[in-house]
Each structure stands twice: as C-alpha cells, then as structure tokens.
Design a protein around this motif. Sequence first.
Motif, short mmCIF file in Angstrom:
data_model
loop_
_atom_site.label_atom_id
_atom_site.label_comp_id
_atom_site.label_asym_id
_atom_site.label_seq_id
_atom_site.Cartn_x
_atom_site.Cartn_y
_atom_site.Cartn_z
N GLY A 6 17.98 84.14 45.42
CA GLY A 6 18.61 84.19 44.11
C GLY A 6 18.81 82.81 43.50
N ASN A 7 19.21 82.82 42.24
CA ASN A 7 19.43 81.61 41.43
C ASN A 7 18.15 80.79 41.30
N LEU A 8 17.03 81.48 41.20
CA LEU A 8 15.74 80.80 41.03
C LEU A 8 15.60 80.27 39.61
N SER A 9 14.95 79.14 39.50
CA SER A 9 14.57 78.63 38.18
C SER A 9 13.62 79.66 37.57
N GLU A 16 4.74 79.42 44.30
CA GLU A 16 5.70 78.37 44.65
C GLU A 16 6.77 78.90 45.61
N LEU A 17 7.18 80.13 45.39
CA LEU A 17 8.15 80.75 46.29
C LEU A 17 7.55 80.90 47.68
N ARG A 18 6.31 81.37 47.75
CA ARG A 18 5.62 81.50 49.03
C ARG A 18 5.51 80.16 49.74
N ALA A 30 5.52 87.24 48.80
CA ALA A 30 6.55 86.53 48.03
C ALA A 30 6.43 87.00 46.59
N LYS A 31 7.52 87.47 46.02
CA LYS A 31 7.48 88.05 44.68
C LYS A 31 8.72 87.66 43.89
N VAL A 32 8.49 87.02 42.75
CA VAL A 32 9.56 86.75 41.79
C VAL A 32 9.67 88.00 40.92
N ILE A 33 10.87 88.51 40.75
CA ILE A 33 11.08 89.73 39.97
C ILE A 33 11.12 89.37 38.49
#
Length: 97
Positions: A6-9, A16-18, A30-33
Amino acid sequence: MNIYVGNLSYQVTDEELRAAFENYGEVSSAKVIVDKFSNRSKGFGFVEMARQEDAETAIKEMNDSDLKGRQIVVNQARPRNEGFRRSEGFGDRQRRF
C-alpha cells in the motif's frame, strides 16, 4: 504467499513493483490495482511470491521502505471477506410486513 503493498506512488508500474520484490526471491506475479474507469493506479497492489520464507523476509525488509518517493506499507494480504457481496447493498433489501 500473497503480499499487499500500500501507499504506492501512482507512477509505480507492475514491472517496477516486481523488480522491487525480486531482490528477496522469485516473484510469481506483481500487479498494481487500477481504477477500471480511469485506468489510474489506486495506490496499492499485490505481489505473489513463490516461497513463504522469501515473502516473510520481503515483508520485513520492504515495510516502511521508500519506493519512488513514497514510504510503502507491506504486509501479508488477507482474503476478501467472503460473507460480503456488493449486490447486498441497501437497495437490494426487501421489506417484509
């Protein structure tokens, strides 16, 4: 193990998350919602790691760390509340007299 981040830019991508979590072991996904209407990040995502030990280390090391200028929150993802369904809102209640 599934990890909540949480609190991702809003600029963080799936890749980048991966990459941030690959330092701790094999990342299965890895998945940004993102919002389905605006396609904009909701500021959180999920990382699935192959080994529980690696995931636990990643949680300890990554929680409160900086990722693209934001101090992220990292913990074990919890399953959705299975007793709640969106269709059971106030508009769906039937009155019985």
